[in-house]
Design an enzyme around this catalytic site. Sequence first.
Site, mmCIF file in Angstrom:
data_model
loop_
_atom_site.group_PDB
_atom_site.id
_atom_site.type_symbol
_atom_site.label_atom_id
_atom_site.label_comp_id
_atom_site.label_asym_id
_atom_site.label_seq_id
_atom_site.Cartn_x
_atom_site.Cartn_y
_atom_site.Cartn_z
ATOM 1 N N GLU A 267 0.982 -1.220 -0.082
ATOM 2 C CA GLU A 267 -0.039 0.022 -0.039
ATOM 3 C C GLU A 267 0.771 1.201 -0.051
ATOM 4 O O GLU A 267 0.803 2.046 0.842
ATOM 5 C CB GLU A 267 -1.046 -0.115 1.066
ATOM 6 C CG GLU A 267 -2.086 -1.259 1.078
ATOM 7 C CD GLU A 267 -3.144 -1.081 2.441
ATOM 8 O OE1 GLU A 267 -3.986 -1.913 2.364
ATOM 9 O OE2 GLU A 267 -2.854 -0.205 3.386
ATOM 10 N N GLU B 234 -5.329 -8.438 0.506
ATOM 11 C CA GLU B 234 -6.102 -8.008 1.791
ATOM 12 C C GLU B 234 -7.603 -7.722 1.438
ATOM 13 O O GLU B 234 -7.764 -7.138 0.594
ATOM 14 C CB GLU B 234 -5.508 -6.726 2.652
ATOM 15 C CG GLU B 234 -4.296 -6.991 3.004
ATOM 16 C CD GLU B 234 -3.669 -5.570 3.795
ATOM 17 O OE1 GLU B 234 -4.628 -4.905 4.417
ATOM 18 O OE2 GLU B 234 -2.412 -5.438 3.887
#
Length: 455
Positions: free
Chosen positions: A179, A363
């Site tokens: 991320e 995720e």
Amino acid sequence: MQRSDATSGLTHLPPDSPVRRQDFLLGVATAAFQIEGASNTDGRLPSIWDTFCRAPGKVLNGDNGDVACRHYEKWAEDVELIAGLGVDAYRLSVAWPRVMHADGRKNDKGLDFYKRLLDRLREKGLDTYVTLYHWDLPQHLEDRGGWLNRETSYRFADYADLLSRELAGRVTAWSTLNEPWCSAFLGYGNGHHAPGLSSTRYATQALHHLLLGHGLALPALQVNDPAARRGIVANVGAASPASPTPEDREAARLFEVQHNAWILDALFKRQYPDDLFRLWPGSEPLVLDGDMDVIGRPMDYLGINYYFRVHVKSDGAHGYTEVRAEGVERTQMDWEVHPDSLRRLLIGFKRDYPGLPPIYITENGCACDDRIEDGRVRDPQRLSYIDRHLSAVDGAMREGVDVRGYFIWSLMDNFEWAFGYERRFGIVHVDYDTQQRTLKDSALAIRDFLAARTP
């Protein structure tokens, strides 16, 4: 064996769904700072999150990662827990401050921890998806400018080189970054995460250096560990216009430019989207000749993290503002649950980025206010959340998107960054006083689902 008698399992998937087959990878995920603890053990150096946690008011309840889930001590027990779920893979990260000294030399004690962990996981038949950077930058690098300093990109490449040499043969797939949007925007753009700086100009420069580090690391991963796949993990955002007006539809588009195209255009088109700088005038990063070619080096897969949708409206100028929608399902994080946005985004990525590599959902998960009652943790919202998002993945696959696997965030309750230990994402409950692990109903249902998969 205890079974999930209080749940109906994963019911939204059609009987012929490819997600039900054994060749679709299903796993669980964690990150080093969130579970390991032992922050001053065996030569581990301070990270930016150790520093950030000690700044008053930055983390809920003043929580920190000093103890976390004591995974550094309890790793063998945790591997048995993972294997007992019947999952195919475990996604974890390595703590950069644990494996390298400040002068760049390796820290054998820290490396030995990951070697033991990875060896045991492989003994249990689990694939290992290892993230090099899940936000815990060594503080000594932040002291020299962190991701605002171009030199950090090269230090990251050195770290990737060391780690892939030391752990070669133990890793199924490497992720360079987790991320980068969060590292750049939350860390340098609005100050919500470490190191806590607030400037859009800082955010774009930090993001550029993060992606440059990613590109610089790829050749070392290939040379040192050629059997392992190489990729990156991007969090993506979905927006819905608050009204059907052209202005609000444009606002939703710009939100997704800022959350998605900012990263994906750089990786797959070797350019930043011009619309980003309409949102943030004057924030263009310094990009040197050849940088975008380095950033755009080919990868074996793309990791996608998705959690929620937001509603936005035009700000009346050149951007958007978020608005709160009423009457929608929300999680403990106050995030709207909207699985179909994941399907829509995946289909859009396939359309917008020809040649996109295979995708893993690295995720996806749900925070709930979970409690042990009569020795049991009932979490029906989490199971329903996972069920519906797996169905959304199935829908994208039926539209031709090449999705190879799905990781639940997360294996266990842990340190949830600025929210401390209050928000619980795990399918395994952690009592932070006793460190007792308890399978939640969602974990039991997922275990049953995995046991019933078809070849």
